[in-house]
Enzyme design. Structure first.
Site, short mmCIF file in Angstrom:
data_model
loop_
_atom_site.label_atom_id
_atom_site.label_comp_id
_atom_site.label_asym_id
_atom_site.label_seq_id
_atom_site.Cartn_x
_atom_site.Cartn_y
_atom_site.Cartn_z
N LEU A 615 0.86 -1.18 0.00
CA LEU A 615 0.00 0.00 0.00
C LEU A 615 0.90 1.23 0.00
O LEU A 615 1.73 1.41 0.89
CB LEU A 615 -0.90 0.01 1.24
CG LEU A 615 -1.76 1.27 1.45
CD1 LEU A 615 -2.72 1.47 0.29
CD2 LEU A 615 -2.53 1.18 2.76
N GLU A 616 0.74 2.07 -1.02
CA GLU A 616 1.47 3.33 -1.07
C GLU A 616 0.68 4.40 -0.33
O GLU A 616 -0.50 4.63 -0.62
CB GLU A 616 1.70 3.77 -2.52
CG GLU A 616 2.77 2.98 -3.25
CD GLU A 616 3.01 3.50 -4.66
OE1 GLU A 616 4.18 3.68 -5.03
OE2 GLU A 616 2.02 3.71 -5.39
N ILE A 617 1.33 5.06 0.62
CA ILE A 617 0.73 6.18 1.35
C ILE A 617 1.32 7.46 0.76
O ILE A 617 2.54 7.67 0.80
CB ILE A 617 1.05 6.11 2.85
CG1 ILE A 617 0.61 4.76 3.43
CG2 ILE A 617 0.41 7.27 3.59
CD1 ILE A 617 -0.87 4.52 3.42
#
Length: 866
Positions: A615-617
């Site tokens: 998951l890219e934040i």
């Protein structure tokens, strides 16, 4: 007394009865009335008896507690500094923790329990004993990695059971380190081995949940010359063999994970009791680190569970739950978590007095023919190797599965003596020195480090999460959210959209239930966590008024996303964080014009969401820390590895994929076939080739990302190919796997190259250059790797660890390499720059290495220091 020996079922019944009789809560209810009036008398009697000041008091104590009197006769207790009996002083008993780890001496329903450090407790002042009935005297801790050894005696039982509890106070989980091994040897030699009164030993854990989670990887990394590991492992193996040589039953009480070295410790024992807690799992996952079980695991597992089951566990690193572990013979009994240690002690006594016999696992004639005959074993190893070849691409990529098979085979051929263990540790040391092991260990450590963030706390506890859009992405996000206990509001425009999303989720959960990865009860709980809503639902605004986080997963359209932000700010509370699942649009553009831009952040999931671990934040410049913390907290709880990346077109993963995709189209132009492209990258170590990847993600999504990045800020790095090949495929409806046709045609689980696509792309071929596989690999990978380094140069990612994790988990970049930065370290930056400059001279400036890569080539500096 009956002459018949109790059966396995009888022992379980006896244990259950004893547990109920000795339940402190039940006793507390029974004795509550008399506890208060007796408490002061018992404190006085215990105090006087301790100090020998009143013979009548001592006599009264002995008559009320005959088990203590018999223990004093045997000389096992040097002092009576702290006495608690469940028969009268209920106030004492109900205040003591279940593990009794701080007690020096406890009589519990006929059991005498005391610690090896009782003499040390006698220094306590009498006032300490009488001041508080709920604070038993604490003994000084003798060990760092273990609690003080506790002993249990029972009337009519010969000898005593020693309880050894693993408990490293410095870590949340227990691990086997070099220092722990040395302390275990000291403990065993000083307290257990020469004590003839010990009739059995129970190994347990002082942690509330967890046995031993594996070996300390840091110790392995700290050894420069990996050949030294053979001597260290041999020393540990001799300790296990010395344990066995005492000749008393060894029992394990497992509550929580017993993995790697933890399971290997349990395999050296005679009897294993584990809990049915969801956290309890047993396995030998060393293959995932490019290693093999080194403390006898390759030799001790298959005699218990069978050759086929053992190979499956070791070669795939499979973790088995309690029920499966009992079925295959890995554990002997499964009980409730609160009963594990108690049952293990009961079993230890029963094994010692020979009233409990360990039933031998029966084999079917088919398994006997396969596992216990040379012809059958040869067939198993032949088929297993074929499977490993198919899944790994060969020993040059993943040597550890092949070494594991070698160890098992060698042990079967040298079943007696220590030769099999010697061979095992030699193979372990060889693997520890491979680039594959170093790469996989780097991924493991990176993943572990990224579980924590430095953004502080959320402004409000996250309880209610809303998901906008019930398509494949939105439904997948809702699934992983509901599974973790969040109230999940799933909203789409109409009932048809919601129905499709719920059907997708239920199908996934149904498969889990069928495969016994989820109970029906948990399935029902998860289902109840999802609240389906549509635009026509009269209550949707009321529900969203309680949302703590909103995640939108709608079409990639900037104006649509801005409208949704405005709509959500009108109905959600002021603390609510708004996350967009855009795959490429800059977050600052979406936040433009928002009332609460500080609450807006990007959460870029990868498809399919339930399977993809990354998951890219993506915070924009104005995103508040509490919003970053909320995104990381929810993502981590969803089971994702979160990486924080800069707000630029494509973020990190897709930004790297852009030049990758352009080069694939360039190779098609130069005559490389679709099959050759997929084969080349699979042989490099990718889980799927670029053509399959485009189909899996969706040709339309892939095309949109490539086109978007072509018009973004990457400049010449997006040149050299023609991504319009996919745009024209979209017009023809060849959208990939989801449409049944893309580059491949899908028929159930089978796929074949789409003949129409194959004919169609011939118009893009300018000249067949007859490219070899190695050049295909280097042209694709170099564009990929160079962009990753450029992202580090531009501050899009914080460090090489984030860069490695992002491409391995987001794109499947050959995991055994450890990621693009470890790949460069192993290949050599100077050598790689030479390869790229050669391509630049032949094919164009798109291959020009970035400045940071050139700097590392010139200085010889590596991206990773370890």
């Amino acid at each position: 007394k009956t002459k018949n020996k109790p059966t396995h079922h009888d022992i379980k019944s006896q244990i259950s009865n004893r547990t109920n009789k000795q339940n402190p809560t039940i006793q507390m209810l029974t004795l509550k009335r008399s506890a208060a009036q007796n408490q002061r008398r018992w404190i006085t009697v215990a105090y006087r008896a301790q100090n020998g000041s009143n013979n009548r008091a001592a006599s009264a104590l002995a008559s009320s507690n005959p088990t203590f009197f018999s223990t004093r006769k045997q000389g096992d207790c040097s002092d009576i500094s702290s006495i608690h009996t469940t028969k009268s002083p209920a106030a004492f008993t109900t205040s003591v923790p279940r593990s009794s780890s701080n007690l020096n001496h406890v009589s519990n329903g006929g059991n005498i329990r005391y610690h090896s450090s009782m003499a040390a407790a006698t220094t306590s002042e009498p006032s300490e004993l009488s001041s508080s009935s709920s604070s038993p005297i604490e003994a000084p801790r003798k060990y760092h990695f273990f609690q003080n050894v506790e002993y249990v005696q029972r009337p009519n039982e010969q000898g005593k059971v020693a309880i050894i509890r693993f408990d490293n106070p410095d870590k949340a989980v227990n691990t086997i380190s070099f220092a722990m091994k040395d302390e275990a040897k000291l403990l065993w030699d000083s307290e257990i081995h020469n004590d003839t009164n010990i009739s059995a030993v129970v190994f347990s854990s002082g942690k509330p949940m967890g046995f031993i989670a594996g070996a300390d990887i840091g110790d392995i990394k700290s050894i420069e010359d990996k050949r030294e590991l053979t001597g260290i492992i041999e020393d540990g193996l001799k300790f296990f063999q010395k344990m066995k040589s005492k000749g008393v039953p060894l029992v394990c009480a497992i509550n929580g994970p017993a993995l790697g070295g933890g399971l290997e410790w349990a395999l050296w024992c005679d009897y294993r009791v584990c809990s049915d807690a969801a956290q309890t799992k047993l396995g030998l996952p060393e293959v995932k680190l490019g290693l093999l079980p080194g403390f006898g695991g390759t030799q001790n597992l298959h005699p218990l569970v069978g050759l086929q089951e053992a190979l499956g566990m070791m070669l795939q690193g499979k973790e088995v739950r309690a029920k499966k572990a009992k079925k295959i013979g890995l554990v002997d009994m499964v009980v409730a978590p609160q009963s594990v240690e108690k049952v293990a002690i009961d079993s230890a006594f029963a094994l010692a007095n020979k009233s409990l016999k360990i039933p031998k696992k029966k084999k079917s004639w088919m398994n006997w023919a396969l596992e216990d005959t040379s012809i059958g074993r040869n067939l198993i190893f032949k088929k297993t190797k074929e499977m490993v070849d198919k899944n790994t691409g060969g020993a040059q990529n993943y040597p550890s599965p092949y070494k594991i098979m070698d160890c098992v085979q060698h042990g079967l051929e040298h079943s007696s003596g220590d030769e099999k263990y010697k061979f095992e540790r030699e193979q372990f040391a060889q693997l520890a020195d491979t680039t594959q092991a170093k790469g996989l260990i780097g991924i493991f450590e990176g993943m572990t480090s990224l579980k924590k963030h430095n953004f502080g706390e959320t402004s409000q506890p996250i309880q209610n999460v809303a998901v906008l859009g019930a398509g494949l992405m939105g439904a997948g996000i809702a699934q992983v959210t509901a599974e973790k206990g969040y109230t999940t509001l799933l909203k789409d425009k109409d009932d048809a959209g919601i129905a499709r999303g719920e059907a997708y989720i239920q199908e996934n959960w149904g498969k889990k239930v069928k495969r016994k990865r989820m109970t029906k009860y948990q399935h029902n709980i998860n289902t109840s966590n999802i609240v389906p809503l549509t635009d026509d639902s009269v209550s949707w605004q009321k529900h969203f008024g309680q949302a703590d986080l909103v995640i939108e997963a709608v079409f990639e359209d900037l104006n649509l996303k801005r409208k949704i932000v405005a709509d959500m700010e009108a109905v959600t509370p002021s603390h609510c964080v708004f996350a967009t699942n855009t795959s490429a649009i800059p977050i600052c553009d979406i936040a433009e014009g928002a009332q609460r831009p500080e609450n807006i952040i990007g959460m870029h999931y990868f498809s399919p969401v339930p399977q993809m671990p990354l998951l890219e934040i993506i915070p924009h410049e104005g995103t508040a820390d509490h919003a970053k913390a909320a995104a990381c907290e929810v993502g981590t709880k969803q089971g994702k590895t979160c990486i924080a990346v800069k707000d630029v077109p494509g973020f990190y993963v897709n930004r790297c994929l852009g030049p990758f995709l352009v080069e694939v189209s360039a190779l098609i132009r130069d005559g490389a076939s679709l099959e050759a492209l997929d084969k080349a990258m699979k042989n490099f170590g990718m889980p799927v080739g670029p053509i399959t990847l485009a189909d899996e993600v969706g040709v339309d999504v892939t095309s949109k990302v490539a086109t978007f990045l072509s018009n973004a800020d990457l400049g010449v790095r997006m040149e050299g190919g023609d991504v319009s090949v996919m745009s024209n495929m979209i017009e023809k409806g060849w959208l990939g796997k989801k449409a049944g046709q893309g580059f491949y045609t899908y028929n159930g689980k089978k796929k074949t190259i789409n003949a129409d696509v194959k004919a169609y792309i011939q118009q893009y071929v300018k000249k067949d250059l007859g490219l070899k596989e190695e050049e295909i690999q280097n042209r694709i990978v170099s564009r990929f790797v160079n962009e990753a380094v450029k992202c580090l140069e531009d501050g899009i990612i914080a460090d090489p660890v984030v860069g490695d994790i992002g491409l391995v988990f987001g794109t499947g970049f050959a995991p055994f390499t450890g990621g693009p930065f470890r790949y460069l370290d192993a290949y050599g930056a100077d050598k790689y720059v030479g390869v790229m400059e050669g391509f630049a001279a032949e094919y164009g400036p798109q291959f020009e290495p970035c400045q940071l890569l050139k700097d590392h080539a010139a200085s010889g500096k590596k991206f990773h220091s370890d």
